[in-house]
Design a protein around this motif. Structure first.
Motif, mmCIF file in Angstrom:
data_model
loop_
_atom_site.group_PDB
_atom_site.id
_atom_site.type_symbol
_atom_site.label_atom_id
_atom_site.label_comp_id
_atom_site.label_asym_id
_atom_site.label_seq_id
_atom_site.Cartn_x
_atom_site.Cartn_y
_atom_site.Cartn_z
ATOM 1 N N ILE A 48 9.050 8.153 15.010
ATOM 2 C CA ILE A 48 9.334 6.879 14.487
ATOM 3 C C ILE A 48 9.548 7.453 12.707
ATOM 4 C CG2 ILE A 48 8.946 4.738 13.296
ATOM 5 C CD1 ILE A 48 7.416 3.970 16.032
ATOM 6 N N PHE A 49 10.717 7.342 12.265
ATOM 7 C CA PHE A 49 10.916 7.521 10.736
ATOM 8 C C PHE A 49 9.867 7.304 9.855
ATOM 9 C CE2 PHE A 49 12.945 7.086 6.761
ATOM 10 C CZ PHE A 49 13.450 8.234 6.165
ATOM 11 N N PHE A 50 9.499 5.894 9.899
ATOM 12 C CA PHE A 50 8.413 5.350 8.875
ATOM 13 C C PHE A 50 7.210 6.164 8.999
ATOM 14 C CE2 PHE A 50 4.699 2.736 8.690
ATOM 15 C CZ PHE A 50 4.965 1.799 7.471
ATOM 16 N N LEU A 76 11.224 -2.654 -0.756
ATOM 17 C CA LEU A 76 10.322 -2.437 0.496
ATOM 18 C C LEU A 76 10.189 -3.089 1.384
ATOM 19 C CD1 LEU A 76 8.716 0.024 1.963
ATOM 20 C CD2 LEU A 76 6.765 -0.475 0.304
ATOM 21 N N GLY A 77 9.685 -4.412 0.693
ATOM 22 C CA GLY A 77 9.228 -5.417 1.539
ATOM 23 C C GLY A 77 10.638 -5.890 2.565
ATOM 24 N N ILE A 78 11.875 -5.883 1.810
ATOM 25 C CA ILE A 78 13.047 -6.403 2.413
ATOM 26 C C ILE A 78 13.289 -5.475 3.443
ATOM 27 C CG2 ILE A 78 15.506 -6.586 2.484
ATOM 28 C CD1 ILE A 78 14.885 -7.828 -0.454
ATOM 29 N N GLY A 79 13.010 -4.049 3.368
ATOM 30 C CA GLY A 79 13.231 -3.084 4.348
ATOM 31 C C GLY A 79 12.537 -3.083 5.665
ATOM 32 N N LEU A 80 11.025 -3.204 5.047
ATOM 33 C CA LEU A 80 9.948 -3.306 6.252
ATOM 34 C C LEU A 80 10.382 -4.565 7.255
ATOM 35 C CD1 LEU A 80 6.761 -2.440 4.440
ATOM 36 C CD2 LEU A 80 7.921 -1.163 6.175
ATOM 37 N N TYR A 81 10.686 -5.952 6.397
ATOM 38 C CA TYR A 81 11.155 -7.053 7.126
ATOM 39 C C TYR A 81 11.985 -6.590 8.194
ATOM 40 C CZ TYR A 81 11.345 -11.920 8.616
ATOM 41 O OH TYR A 81 11.403 -12.844 8.996
ATOM 42 N N TYR A 82 12.992 -5.785 8.069
ATOM 43 C CA TYR A 82 14.309 -5.682 8.916
ATOM 44 C C TYR A 82 14.072 -4.400 9.632
ATOM 45 C CZ TYR A 82 16.680 -9.738 6.749
ATOM 46 O OH TYR A 82 17.065 -10.645 6.553
ATOM 47 N N PHE A 93 6.167 6.841 -6.291
ATOM 48 C CA PHE A 93 5.914 7.088 -4.865
ATOM 49 C C PHE A 93 6.380 5.801 -3.998
ATOM 50 C CE2 PHE A 93 3.487 10.858 -6.369
ATOM 51 C CZ PHE A 93 4.042 11.848 -5.590
ATOM 52 N N LEU A 94 5.854 4.590 -4.615
ATOM 53 C CA LEU A 94 6.390 3.471 -3.743
ATOM 54 C C LEU A 94 7.815 3.373 -3.857
ATOM 55 C CD1 LEU A 94 5.309 0.872 -2.802
ATOM 56 C CD2 LEU A 94 5.582 -0.264 -4.987
ATOM 57 N N PHE A 95 8.392 3.606 -4.913
ATOM 58 C CA PHE A 95 9.797 3.345 -4.970
ATOM 59 C C PHE A 95 10.688 4.460 -4.042
ATOM 60 C CE2 PHE A 95 14.147 3.826 -7.122
ATOM 61 C CZ PHE A 95 14.368 2.535 -7.236
ATOM 62 N N GLU A 96 10.147 5.607 -3.995
ATOM 63 C CA GLU A 96 10.793 6.676 -3.344
ATOM 64 C C GLU A 96 10.677 6.280 -1.611
ATOM 65 O OE1 GLU A 96 12.877 10.425 -2.318
ATOM 66 O OE2 GLU A 96 12.883 8.743 -3.751
ATOM 67 N N PHE A 97 9.211 5.565 -1.318
ATOM 68 C CA PHE A 97 9.242 5.285 0.029
ATOM 69 C C PHE A 97 10.046 4.101 0.356
ATOM 70 C CE2 PHE A 97 6.249 2.672 3.086
ATOM 71 C CZ PHE A 97 6.677 3.701 4.237
ATOM 72 N N SER A 98 10.259 3.127 -0.578
ATOM 73 C CA SER A 98 10.886 2.056 -0.322
ATOM 74 C C SER A 98 12.545 2.319 -0.167
ATOM 75 C CB SER A 98 10.809 0.830 -1.636
ATOM 76 O OG SER A 98 11.643 1.267 -2.692
ATOM 77 N N ARG A 99 12.921 3.326 -0.677
ATOM 78 C CA ARG A 99 14.272 3.993 -0.812
ATOM 79 C C ARG A 99 14.532 4.503 0.618
ATOM 80 N NH1 ARG A 99 17.536 8.464 -1.537
ATOM 81 N NH2 ARG A 99 15.730 9.892 -1.612
ATOM 82 N N PHE A 100 13.502 5.248 1.136
ATOM 83 C CA PHE A 100 13.784 5.919 2.458
ATOM 84 C C PHE A 100 13.763 4.647 3.626
ATOM 85 C CE2 PHE A 100 11.787 9.957 1.000
ATOM 86 C CZ PHE A 100 13.168 10.676 1.306
ATOM 87 N N ILE A 101 12.993 3.730 3.173
ATOM 88 C CA ILE A 101 12.945 2.541 4.482
ATOM 89 C C ILE A 101 14.123 1.767 4.178
ATOM 90 C CG2 ILE A 101 11.610 0.545 5.116
ATOM 91 C CD1 ILE A 101 10.455 3.044 5.810
ATOM 92 N N VAL A 102 14.805 1.355 2.956
ATOM 93 C CA VAL A 102 15.940 0.756 2.903
ATOM 94 C C VAL A 102 17.069 1.172 3.522
ATOM 95 C CG1 VAL A 102 17.533 -0.217 1.277
ATOM 96 C CG2 VAL A 102 15.339 -0.550 0.997
ATOM 97 N N ARG A 103 17.459 2.637 3.307
ATOM 98 C CA ARG A 103 18.252 3.339 3.699
ATOM 99 C C ARG A 103 18.193 3.556 5.467
ATOM 100 N NH1 ARG A 103 21.726 6.444 1.000
ATOM 101 N NH2 ARG A 103 21.839 8.311 2.286
#
Length: 473
Positions: A29-31, A148-154, A79-89
């Motif tokens: 899993i990428f996450f 990150l919240g939106i990305g994690l939700y989906y 670091f949070l922003f970079e994590f959110s970027r990966f999850i969103v993409r």
């Protein structure tokens, strides 16, 4: 108030330690492979809150500690922003997704130019240290947490349908909602600033309006995120155990199938040789037996070659040898090599599109992919039919598609076609020669090139196979 600051920081610190010390690198899993970014954010952010706590208890040190607070806050949110970027993409990479535009927007060159420009503009307009801290929260804190919240939700919807994913989905959705709330509580309602919205919506306004400190709700969000992360990490640990059990089952099945596939030609050869040695025979009879044995030797060679190919693909150092390849040339070579085979069944090749596309990879392995897929399509296509082939370039992806006019595959068996030694027409059928290794090899080659392969039935009949590979920049 001081106990709230402490608990708030402690929640993030526990989250960070758990994330960084749980081994998830082997996860499919990428996450799990990127969660270390969340861990570093959590630990840095814990220290941010403890610096806040120290300033609250010892206000005399505020001028000395504020620059440290700014640096820690900026680093943690990066670091949070970079994590959110990966999850969103990753969450919205499918073109069919309604939010696919976020995949493009959150490409590093695009989103970092936008975010850095916004941050520097706010700091230049309002250069005080407190306003700069608010600017960090407004840019990287708010947008990092929100998306990150939106990305994690989906995110759970983008995962392969494997047995532990359904359990994981809930632990993505709940933190997703928590991060969206955190974005509002920590990225909008900041310490008072000289400009909007911080001059209206801020921590003092929140306390005066609701009678409780903002940090209490931030701590609740952090607590929810931590609990869900613990549960998710437990599932990642279970995943490792499941993978080991699956590997053991595969090894047993693999050994059994290899034994069966090797035993058949060897038994046939042994029987023919024993019969031949029982009495003298004519030169023509010996020649016939030798030709028959030669066919069995070819079969054995083919099996061994495929098994060696599987071993070669699994080597970790393989990617280091990748070079730039013109994919259209590789596809054309595969087609040219197999046109004679297709002609034996009067199968014609219709090339709809063949765009010039370059990718980073291994030419021999890539040709193996296309050759195996075309050869498979020929095998399972009726006489006097047509194979439709295309190679297109869309959204930084090379898409190879081959469609045949065969009978297709039963829907429930589609997911099994990539298993080693599995053949959709009954792996022991002798009507069509094969060992069920071709598609397994194809899938592994595609995956080692960071691509995906999809198989689906066409209507009213036939099969469509798509190979999607990242193009070279």
């Amino acid at each position: 108030m001081d106990i709230i600051f402490f608990i708030y920081g402690l929640s993030f610190f526990i989250l960070g330690v758990l994330v960084l010390f749980v081994r998830t690198k082997e996860s499919e899993i990428f996450f799990a492979r990127k969660i270390w970014l969340l861990g570093i954010f959590a630990i840095l952010h814990a220290f941010v809150e403890w610096v806040f706590l120290y300033i609250y208890i010892h206000p005399d040190y505020k001028s000395f500690l504020n620059p440290l607070k700014f640096i820690l806050l900026l680093l943690s949110y990066l670091f949070l922003f970079e994590f959110s970027r990966f999850i969103v993409r990753e969450s919205f990479k499918e073109e069919s997704s309604k939010l696919h535009f976020l995949h493009t927007l959150y490409a590093a060159p695009v989103i970092y130019i936008i975010s850095i420009s916004s941050l520097l503009t706010l700091i230049l307009i309002h250069p005080s240290l407190n306003d700069a801290i608010a600017a960090v929260r407004y840019t990287y804190g708010f947008f990092g947490s929100l998306f990150l919240g939106i990305g994690l939700y989906y995110y759970g919807e983008s995962l392969k349908k494997i047995e532990y994913v359904e359990r994981l989905k809930i632990y993505f959705k709940i933190p997703g909602i928590a991060f969206i709330c955190y974005a509002l509580l920590a990225g909008i309602a900041v310490s008072p600033t000289t400009y909007f919205p911080g001059n209206v919506i801020n921590t003092i306004w929140f306390f005066e309006t609701f009678g409780v400190p903002m940090q209490l709700f931030r701590a609740l969000c952090a607590f929810v995120i931590t609990i869900c992360s613990i549960k998710a990490l437990q599932i990642f640990s279970d995943e490792t155990h499941l993978k080991m059990m699956k590997s053991l089952r595969q090894v047993k099945r693999f050994s059994s199938d290899v034994s069966h596939e090797l035993k058949t030609p060897l038994t046939a050869m042994k029987g023919e040789i024993e019969v031949a040695l029982k009495e003298p025979r004519s030169c023509e009879e010996y020649q016939k037996i030798l030709y028959s044995n030669l066919e069995e030797v070819d079969t054995l060679q083919s099996i061994v070659k495929n098994l060696l190919m599987l071993t070669y693909i699994e080597k970790a150092s393989l990617k280091n040898k990748f070079t730039k390849q013109n994919l259209d040339d590789v596809v054309l070579k595969a087609i040219e090599d197999l046109m004679v085979v297709g002609a034996q069944k009067n199968i014609s090749f219709e090339i709809l599109e063949l765009e010039n596309v370059a990718i980073i990879g291994d030419e021999i392995l890539l040709k193996t992919v296309f050759s195996n897929l075309i050869e498979n399509a020929i095998k399972y296509s009726p006489y006097h039919s047509t194979l439709i082939i295309s190679l297109t370039h869309k959204n930084d992806k090379a898409i190879f598609c081959i469609e045949d006019e065969g009978n297709g595959i039963e829907e429930e068996k589609l997911k099994l076609v990539f298993d080693r030694f599995y053949r959709a027409d009954d792996s022991r059928s002798k009507h069509i020669k094969g060992f069920g290794l071709g598609l397994s090899i194809v899938q592994q080659i595609v995956e080692v090139h960071d691509g995906t392969i999809r198989v689906k039935n066409r209507k009213p009949y036939g099969l469509e196979v798509k190979v999607i590979l990242p193009v070279s920049e």
